[in-house]
Design an enzyme around this catalytic site. Sequence first.
Site, mmCIF file in Angstrom:
data_model
loop_
_atom_site.group_PDB
_atom_site.id
_atom_site.type_symbol
_atom_site.label_atom_id
_atom_site.label_comp_id
_atom_site.label_asym_id
_atom_site.label_seq_id
_atom_site.Cartn_x
_atom_site.Cartn_y
_atom_site.Cartn_z
ATOM 1 N N MET A 1 17.686 23.524 -21.876
ATOM 2 C CA MET A 1 16.234 23.625 -21.915
ATOM 3 C C MET A 1 15.675 22.400 -22.627
ATOM 4 S SD MET A 1 15.733 27.691 -22.753
ATOM 5 C CE MET A 1 17.017 27.715 -24.007
ATOM 6 N N GLN A 54 24.100 18.171 -19.203
ATOM 7 C CA GLN A 54 23.463 18.606 -17.960
ATOM 8 C C GLN A 54 22.652 17.451 -17.381
ATOM 9 O OE1 GLN A 54 19.994 21.512 -17.485
ATOM 10 N NE2 GLN A 54 21.732 22.759 -16.793
ATOM 11 N N CYS A 85 14.932 23.133 -11.689
ATOM 12 C CA CYS A 85 13.617 22.884 -12.281
ATOM 13 C C CYS A 85 12.497 23.216 -11.290
ATOM 14 C CB CYS A 85 13.506 21.427 -12.720
ATOM 15 S SG CYS A 85 11.918 21.046 -13.474
ATOM 16 N N LYS A 125 23.752 24.234 -11.376
ATOM 17 C CA LYS A 125 22.832 25.346 -11.535
ATOM 18 C C LYS A 125 21.718 25.197 -10.518
ATOM 19 C CE LYS A 125 19.648 27.672 -14.669
ATOM 20 N NZ LYS A 125 18.818 27.576 -15.897
ATOM 21 N N GLY A 211 19.242 31.426 -21.004
ATOM 22 C CA GLY A 211 18.234 30.402 -21.252
ATOM 23 C C GLY A 211 17.245 30.904 -22.285
ATOM 24 N N ARG A 212 16.112 31.404 -21.791
ATOM 25 C CA ARG A 212 15.034 31.817 -22.695
ATOM 26 C C ARG A 212 15.431 32.945 -23.639
ATOM 27 N NH1 ARG A 212 10.723 33.766 -18.958
ATOM 28 N NH2 ARG A 212 12.522 34.241 -17.633
#
Length: 354
Positions: A1, A54, A85, A125, A211-212
Amino acid sequence: MAGITNAPFRVLCREQGAGLFVCEMITTRGLVERNPKTLRMIRFAESERPRSIQLYGVDPDVVGRAVKMIAEEDLADHIDLNFGCPVPKVTRRGGGSALPYKRNLLRRILRQAVANAGSLPVTMKMRKGIDDDHLTYLDAGRIAAEEGVAAIALHARTAKQHYGGVADWEAIARLKEAVPEIPVLGNGDIWCADDALRMVARTGCDGVVVGRGCLGRPWLFRDLENAFNGSPERARPTLGEVAEVMARHAEGLTECFDIERYAVADFRKHVGWYLKGFTVGSELRRELATAESLDGLREGLAKLEHDQPWPPNTDTPRGKSGERAKVLLPDGWLDDPWDCVIPDGDAESDISGG
């Protein structure tokens, strides 16, 4: 992120439990051009092993050069390619989650990455696709398997969904069925360790990507390790323990960025995530979120009710949310999914991760 998973935060997460902790999204063009900001972003702490970078790129040749640079200069132990994204600034130029729609371009990028990686594993990803009418994940998964990608992570949302709605875990199951020869990792709506267990049970995926869910919660990785080892133990830090982690996080950012005021300003966005669910007055929250120095931040943290227990019902969405009305794309992007037009360099942006 982007702006989150820098070395100080990765170290906090890694201390909590096992896992592969990936750096912020790095543009391949910035790397091969040795952009000073990009080179700072790929710095790892001494304790970080394995080191994971990444990459995000749109030009097969540039991606190949970036991967070769990482392998030859021993910059990392693992390379992940990001095609997730959903940010309009990126998709409108054909990058990010728009790129897998161009199947042959995706194949060329993956082929160049794998060919130049040497012994380093290359993973990718992606999202389900642009929208429900333009799904790409099954084709992309088969292409990845054919080109020697070591594993695939699927964020089970489309670009149009952005970070809104509910992740489609059934898509993860379908991808696993489509490419049984390589590991498939599931991503989307993992807010606690039990979510991860449910995802694996429901989809048959080989692992999960968070992630989040870890925003303001580096101890989630301790919970994940316990859960996958069959332990019911879960981290429930008091507000005082959370405050200690917040202070360490800000101190780590200061060491990383060298400029204290900049580091503390960067930390401000984490304050709300760390304090989510706790009873903290608006005035004190504002003081913490506007601190300009470590001493100022520490003074604010000292005012918290340190004995306050971990609040219930906090395993809920964090960070960005909301769906987009439409996905911005280059003119004619959807006309031919098989052409190999390379987006221009402006398609590379480091503002998101997907």
